[in-house]
Design a protein around this motif. Structure first.
Motif, mmCIF file in Angstrom:
data_model
loop_
_atom_site.group_PDB
_atom_site.id
_atom_site.type_symbol
_atom_site.label_atom_id
_atom_site.label_comp_id
_atom_site.label_asym_id
_atom_site.label_seq_id
_atom_site.Cartn_x
_atom_site.Cartn_y
_atom_site.Cartn_z
ATOM 1 N N ALA A 1 0.911 2.588 7.967
ATOM 2 C CA ALA A 1 0.453 2.461 6.692
ATOM 3 C C ALA A 1 -1.239 2.504 6.820
ATOM 4 O O ALA A 1 -1.626 3.048 7.777
ATOM 5 C CB ALA A 1 0.175 0.662 6.575
ATOM 6 N N VAL A 2 -1.540 4.108 6.050
ATOM 7 C CA VAL A 2 -2.069 4.825 6.485
ATOM 8 C C VAL A 2 -3.813 3.906 5.355
ATOM 9 O O VAL A 2 -3.637 2.749 4.145
ATOM 10 C CB VAL A 2 -2.004 5.971 5.051
ATOM 11 N N PHE A 3 -4.828 4.468 5.790
ATOM 12 C CA PHE A 3 -6.269 3.213 5.849
ATOM 13 C C PHE A 3 -6.754 3.707 4.943
ATOM 14 O O PHE A 3 -7.191 5.240 4.353
ATOM 15 C CB PHE A 3 -7.032 3.205 6.994
ATOM 16 N N TYR A 4 -6.425 3.516 3.980
ATOM 17 C CA TYR A 4 -7.193 4.099 2.003
ATOM 18 C C TYR A 4 -8.809 2.620 2.241
ATOM 19 O O TYR A 4 -8.906 2.134 2.302
ATOM 20 C CB TYR A 4 -6.659 3.519 1.218
ATOM 21 N N GLU B 1 2.050 -2.660 -0.264
ATOM 22 C CA GLU B 1 2.254 -2.123 -0.982
ATOM 23 C C GLU B 1 1.827 -1.846 -1.662
ATOM 24 O O GLU B 1 1.348 -2.371 -2.806
ATOM 25 C CB GLU B 1 3.845 -1.817 -1.106
ATOM 26 N N ALA B 2 0.952 -0.279 -2.700
ATOM 27 C CA ALA B 2 0.205 -0.305 -3.797
ATOM 28 C C ALA B 2 1.688 -0.551 -5.143
ATOM 29 O O ALA B 2 2.835 -0.423 -4.826
ATOM 30 C CB ALA B 2 0.089 0.958 -3.794
ATOM 31 N N GLU B 3 1.329 -0.972 -5.639
ATOM 32 C CA GLU B 3 2.068 -1.435 -7.356
ATOM 33 C C GLU B 3 1.442 -1.269 -8.691
ATOM 34 O O GLU B 3 0.353 -1.737 -8.698
ATOM 35 C CB GLU B 3 2.474 -2.821 -7.741
ATOM 36 N N VAL C 1 -2.336 6.510 -6.392
ATOM 37 C CA VAL C 1 -1.968 6.058 -4.819
ATOM 38 C C VAL C 1 -0.349 5.879 -5.600
ATOM 39 O O VAL C 1 -0.269 5.018 -6.750
ATOM 40 C CB VAL C 1 -2.192 4.800 -4.944
ATOM 41 N N PRO C 2 0.524 6.526 -5.315
ATOM 42 C CA PRO C 2 1.779 6.272 -5.458
ATOM 43 C C PRO C 2 2.271 4.892 -4.975
ATOM 44 O O PRO C 2 1.857 4.530 -4.641
ATOM 45 C CB PRO C 2 2.178 6.778 -4.312
ATOM 46 N N GLU C 3 3.334 4.815 -6.004
ATOM 47 C CA GLU C 3 3.387 3.584 -6.152
ATOM 48 C C GLU C 3 4.523 3.177 -5.154
ATOM 49 O O GLU C 3 6.026 4.292 -4.534
ATOM 50 C CB GLU C 3 5.047 3.362 -7.598
ATOM 51 N N GLY C 4 4.925 2.107 -4.671
ATOM 52 C CA GLY C 4 5.040 1.795 -3.120
ATOM 53 C C GLY C 4 4.386 2.640 -1.876
ATOM 54 O O GLY C 4 5.006 2.520 -0.870
ATOM 55 N N LYS C 5 3.747 3.038 -2.128
ATOM 56 C CA LYS C 5 2.570 3.112 -0.551
ATOM 57 C C LYS C 5 1.566 2.071 -0.462
ATOM 58 O O LYS C 5 1.421 1.103 -0.590
ATOM 59 C CB LYS C 5 1.479 4.492 -1.488
ATOM 60 N N GLU D 1 0.476 -1.626 -16.143
ATOM 61 C CA GLU D 1 0.330 -1.141 -17.520
ATOM 62 C C GLU D 1 -1.200 -2.045 -17.575
ATOM 63 O O GLU D 1 -1.406 -2.466 -17.455
ATOM 64 C CB GLU D 1 1.597 -1.762 -18.593
ATOM 65 N N GLY D 2 -1.935 -0.279 -18.038
ATOM 66 C CA GLY D 2 -2.947 -1.223 -18.175
ATOM 67 C C GLY D 2 -3.601 -1.770 -17.667
ATOM 68 O O GLY D 2 -5.434 -2.227 -18.151
ATOM 69 N N GLU D 3 -3.869 -1.204 -16.037
ATOM 70 C CA GLU D 3 -4.368 -2.252 -15.564
ATOM 71 C C GLU D 3 -4.204 -0.804 -14.281
ATOM 72 O O GLU D 3 -4.172 -0.150 -14.073
ATOM 73 C CB GLU D 3 -3.940 -3.360 -14.443
ATOM 74 N N GLY D 4 -5.671 -1.096 -13.540
ATOM 75 C CA GLY D 4 -5.608 -0.409 -11.629
ATOM 76 C C GLY D 4 -4.760 -0.978 -11.520
ATOM 77 O O GLY D 4 -3.596 -1.836 -11.447
ATOM 78 N N PRO D 5 -4.185 -0.095 -9.526
ATOM 79 C CA PRO D 5 -3.021 -0.461 -8.710
ATOM 80 C C PRO D 5 -3.638 -2.261 -8.562
ATOM 81 O O PRO D 5 -4.085 -2.413 -7.921
ATOM 82 C CB PRO D 5 -3.603 0.854 -8.174
ATOM 83 N N VAL D 6 -2.406 -2.323 -7.982
ATOM 84 C CA VAL D 6 -2.284 -3.701 -7.522
ATOM 85 C C VAL D 6 -2.124 -3.882 -6.057
ATOM 86 O O VAL D 6 -0.789 -3.239 -6.215
ATOM 87 C CB VAL D 6 -1.652 -5.032 -8.434
ATOM 88 N N LEU D 7 -2.578 -4.313 -4.751
ATOM 89 C CA LEU D 7 -1.686 -3.901 -3.832
ATOM 90 C C LEU D 7 -1.194 -5.677 -3.846
ATOM 91 O O LEU D 7 -1.594 -6.432 -3.487
ATOM 92 C CB LEU D 7 -3.058 -4.237 -2.588
ATOM 93 N N LYS D 8 0.035 -5.121 -3.599
ATOM 94 C CA LYS D 8 0.990 -6.411 -2.796
ATOM 95 C C LYS D 8 0.931 -6.422 -1.513
ATOM 96 O O LYS D 8 1.497 -6.085 -0.692
ATOM 97 C CB LYS D 8 2.573 -6.406 -3.462
ATOM 98 N N ALA D 9 0.228 -8.264 -0.823
ATOM 99 C CA ALA D 9 -0.518 -7.636 0.473
ATOM 100 C C ALA D 9 0.861 -8.305 1.258
ATOM 101 O O ALA D 9 1.941 -9.192 1.085
ATOM 102 C CB ALA D 9 -0.549 -9.478 -0.001
ATOM 103 N N ARG D 10 1.142 -8.139 2.656
ATOM 104 C CA ARG D 10 1.875 -8.698 3.473
ATOM 105 C C ARG D 10 1.957 -9.050 4.963
ATOM 106 O O ARG D 10 2.075 -9.818 5.343
ATOM 107 C CB ARG D 10 2.990 -7.204 4.035
ATOM 108 N N ILE D 11 0.440 -9.165 4.765
ATOM 109 C CA ILE D 11 -0.763 -9.240 5.666
ATOM 110 C C ILE D 11 -1.658 -9.263 5.319
ATOM 111 O O ILE D 11 -1.790 -8.669 4.656
ATOM 112 C CB ILE D 11 -0.776 -8.798 7.069
#
Length: 119
Positions: A6-9, A76-78, A18-22, A81-91
């Motif tokens: 995983a890349v640190f942002y 992962e980035a998700e 940020v690409p979907e699924g990144k 619509e109508g919102e900014g990206p959401v981070l689906k947390a694994r940790i």
């Protein structure tokens, strides 16, 4: 073959580009947590502006949410619509007491190293 690390942002770098699924890592202070919606908001101040990262906590629940504490998240980035990206947390790890300016410096040094290595 193993997936890439995983890349640190930095939180202010997370936007719709940020690409979907990144897979990425970031950090911030937990300012809001809604257990019913499985959603947390991490915030951070940078250059007199405040940035927010929305985190989907469905896969890391239950966890002891400590509002105001610093958290490190991997996920992962998700795009919604109508919102900014959401981070689906694994940790999602509480790292209270972490030296944030030193972490930012370490991220920049790591990026410089990887850039030099690719040249």
């Amino acid at each position: 073959m193993l997936p890439s690390a995983a890349v640190f942002y930095l939180p202010w770098e997370i936007n719709s580009s940020v690409p979907e699924g990144k897979v990425l890592r970031t950090f911030g202070r937990l300012s809001h947590y809604d257990l019913a919606r499985s959603e947390a908001i991490l915030t951070v101040r940078h250059s007199s502006a405040q940035y927010q990262v929305c985190v989907n906590t469905k896969f890391v629940e239950p966890f002891q949410a400590q509002l105001g504490s610093c958290y490190l998240v991997l996920g992962e980035a998700e795009h919604r619509e109508g919102e900014g990206p959401v981070l689906k947390a694994r940790i999602l790890t509480c790292v209270e007491g972490m030296n944030v300016p030193l972490l930012e410096q370490a991220i920049q040094e790591q990026r410089n190293y990887f850039n030099k290595r690719q040249e």
